[in-house]
Write a protein that holds these residues in place. Structure first.
Motif: not given
Length: 598
Positions: A495-510
């Protein structure tokens, strides 16, 4: 939770529709809202419409620019967000300010505004420090930036409300009637092109008569206790002496506006003349030359002169009745006591099949009133040209047109037949059956999303994306059903050049850029897709949802909130001591197209 969900535009797509009483169940999904189908909506739309210049944010660091149809960069990436071109102008955003560029990429309107609307008839709303004005396509002032809301009446006159402007939602209003919702409790006047008042703010409520810039509008001054609304001209003088308690707008091309005085409903034309007498118990909007009506226990349609086109016994409203059954997709309701199914005698299939309600149960009857079958059901969705869904002892099944139970069994869940197939779930397994009750696909443990469109069409998620699930695809998948039991790899939702990604090591979204690198570090409990250069994100340390820009910074012009802002749940109030946690739970549990269970 018996509540109603409403969703912000482009936020989510439902897996199953409400028309299916026993819809598909959905596994918990990741806490991201959005889908691949929605990603970079403007870019996809521009390509579809054949735009010469296509906005895209697929450059480094998610900067936005414009490319041609061959993918060649025409306007260098330099914006946080860019809209499609309309009349040789495109709305862009950079460094928190809005402007408009021409087809060469030069600014036609300098980026100095807190917000801008799109051009409409060559004009745009402009917002600066809580004040609204109107500018032309070159940035010239049409109405000074000093009002709380502005609605165009004609090319040279505007309704204007007292300041300041109150932002009620995420999007910025156009020069139309929607602006009225952004000025609660303000008085309205009429201002001319250039800024001089024609009528100083005096009206407590206003509403356009139509969107056709006729110069006529409804106004209420608050002095009439019973009949408050009156039709006004550009000079602020009433067009006639008619007063109404309730008024509506003319829908495009209809030349009729619904009005009510006391308990009687009628309609006026585009000049404010009463053309449908105020005699009805209720009238709906005119569309395609007719309006729905209710009168003395009857209902149907009237034409634009008030002549009755169709007439039938009135059915109860959904608000105070309970759905009891359907016949060929037409709903039938219980009376308020729940002892009688209203209108059942009038609803029959062409072959004569109909329903009987006795002692709290429904029976399907043949044309000769013979039970077909002789089994009492708690619910029936009678289909005239396909097997019907029934509920029996808290289980769901299908009754064929000749009264037989398909597959000789009931299931935990069932969805209506479409195109000769229906999906069922039983004991955690999913399957597709045919109209003869045979299993065409499954049972198996499904590991991907399915959905039912508003027309009842089935769809399923495959590695290449979502496809319509019809008989041909069912036969193809039946040859290798194991692919449906394997989880799909996580897809980035661009979306507008960025994508949500879940990080397994932190269990957070970026958010990642097209190279797969995190440009906004994983730190959020949940995120939304980017739209107009901003996205909602849930901050665990603040225990709030805030809007962030593409650098991950909190936008100062949008208030952070405890509750999630993505899904509106009507008649539901989160517990004060668990507002943030409850919102995260709702978002994580809500189905989205393109997601897979984690």
């Amino acid at each position: 939770m018996n509540t109603c969900f409403r969703l912000f535009a482009c936020a989510v797509i439902l897996i199953a529709t409400a028309q299916n009483v026993a819809g598909q169940s959905s596994a918990p999904l990741p806490a991201t809202i959005g889908s691949e189908a929605e990603a970079d909506t403007l870019e996809n739309l521009a390509r579809k419409e054949g735009d010469a210049l296509i906005p895209t944010c697929r450059f480094a660091a998610a900067r936005c620019g414009y490319i041609d149809r061959h993918g060649t960069t025409v306007i260098a990436p330099q914006f946080d967000w860019g809209d499609r071109f309309v009349a040789d102008r495109a709305l862009v955003r950079g460094a928190g300010k809005y402007g408009m560029i021409d087809a060469t990429g030069r600014y036609a309107i300098a980026p100095v505004y807190d917000s801008l609307s799109k051009l409409d008839h060559g004009l745009a709303l402009a917002l600066v420090e809580g004040r609204l004005g109107v500018i032309d396509e070159n940035g010239g002032s049409v109405v000074p930036v000093e009002h709380g809301a502005i609605v165009r009446l004609s090319q040279d006159a505007f309704l204007a409300a007292e300041p300041p402007y109150v932002r009620m939602g995420g999007s910025f209003a156009w020069l139309d009637a929607y602006s009225i919702a952004h000025a609660p409790g303000k008085r309205w006047g009429i201002v001319a092109r250039g800024g001089n008042w024609i009528v100083r703010p005096t009206f407590t409520q206003v509403s356009l008569l139509s969107h056709d810039l006729t110069g006529l509008f409804w106004a209420a001054d608050g002095t009439h206790a019973d009949a408050r609304w009156q039709l006004m001209g550009l000079n602020g003088i009433p067009v006639n002496g008619e007063l109404f308690d309730h008024v509506q707008q003319i829908q495009r091309g209809q030349d009729r506006a619904i009005v009510r005085r006391g308990n009687r409903w009628g309609a006026v034309n585009g000049r404010g003349e009463i053309v449908v007498a105020l005699k009805f118990d209720w009238l709906g909007y005119f569309r395609d030359g007719w309006s729905p009506y209710r009168l003395a226990g009857r209902e149907g349609r009237i034409d634009r002169d008030g002549n009755i086109l169709s007439d039938a016994a009135a059915q109860p409203s959904i608000s105070n009745s309970k759905l009891g059954a359907t016949v060929n997709d037409k709903p039938l309701y219980f009376d308020q006591a729940g002892t009688r199914l209203l209108g059942a005698d009038d609803q029959r299939c062409p072959d004569g099949r109909h329903l009987r309600f006795e002692q709290g149960h429904l029976t399907i009857l043949a044309a000769d009133d013979r039970p077909a079958p002789d089994i009492p059901f708690q619910y029936v969705q009678l289909a005239c040209d396909a097997p019907s869904i029934v509920q029996h002892d808290a289980k769901w099944g299908f009754i064929s047109i000749d009264g037989k139970l398909l597959a000789d069994r009931y299931f935990d869940q069932a969805d209506a037949f479409h195109g000769g197939i229906a999906s069922i779930r039983d004991h955690g397994l999913w399957a597709v059956i045919g109209e003869d009750g045979s299993f065409l696909l499954g049972p198996l443990k499904l590991a991907r999303g399915t959905f039912i469109s508003g027309t009842g069409e089935y769809g399923i998620e495959l590695e290449a994306g979502y496809r319509t699930l019809d008989k041909a695809l069912v036969a193809e998948l039946a040859k290798n059903p194991d692919i449906l039991t394997r989880h799909l790899p996580q897809r980035p939702y661009w979306s507008e050049g960025l994508a949500a990604r879940f990080d397994d090591s932190t269990s957070k979204w970026g958010f990642i850029d097209p190279t797969g690198k995190f440009v906004i570090a994983p730190q959020f409990d949940a995120v939304d897709s980017f739209r107009n250069g901003a996205a909602w994100a849930a901050f665990p340390d603040r225990r709030e949802w805030c809007q962030i820009d593409k650098a991950g910074h909190i936008k100062p012009d949008t208030r952070c909130r405890c509750g999630q802002p993505l899904i509106i749940i009507e008649h539901y109030y989160p517990p004060p001591d668990a507002c943030y946690d409850d919102g995260i739970r709702i978002v994580r549990g809500f189905p989205v197209v393109g997601g897979t269970a984690r």
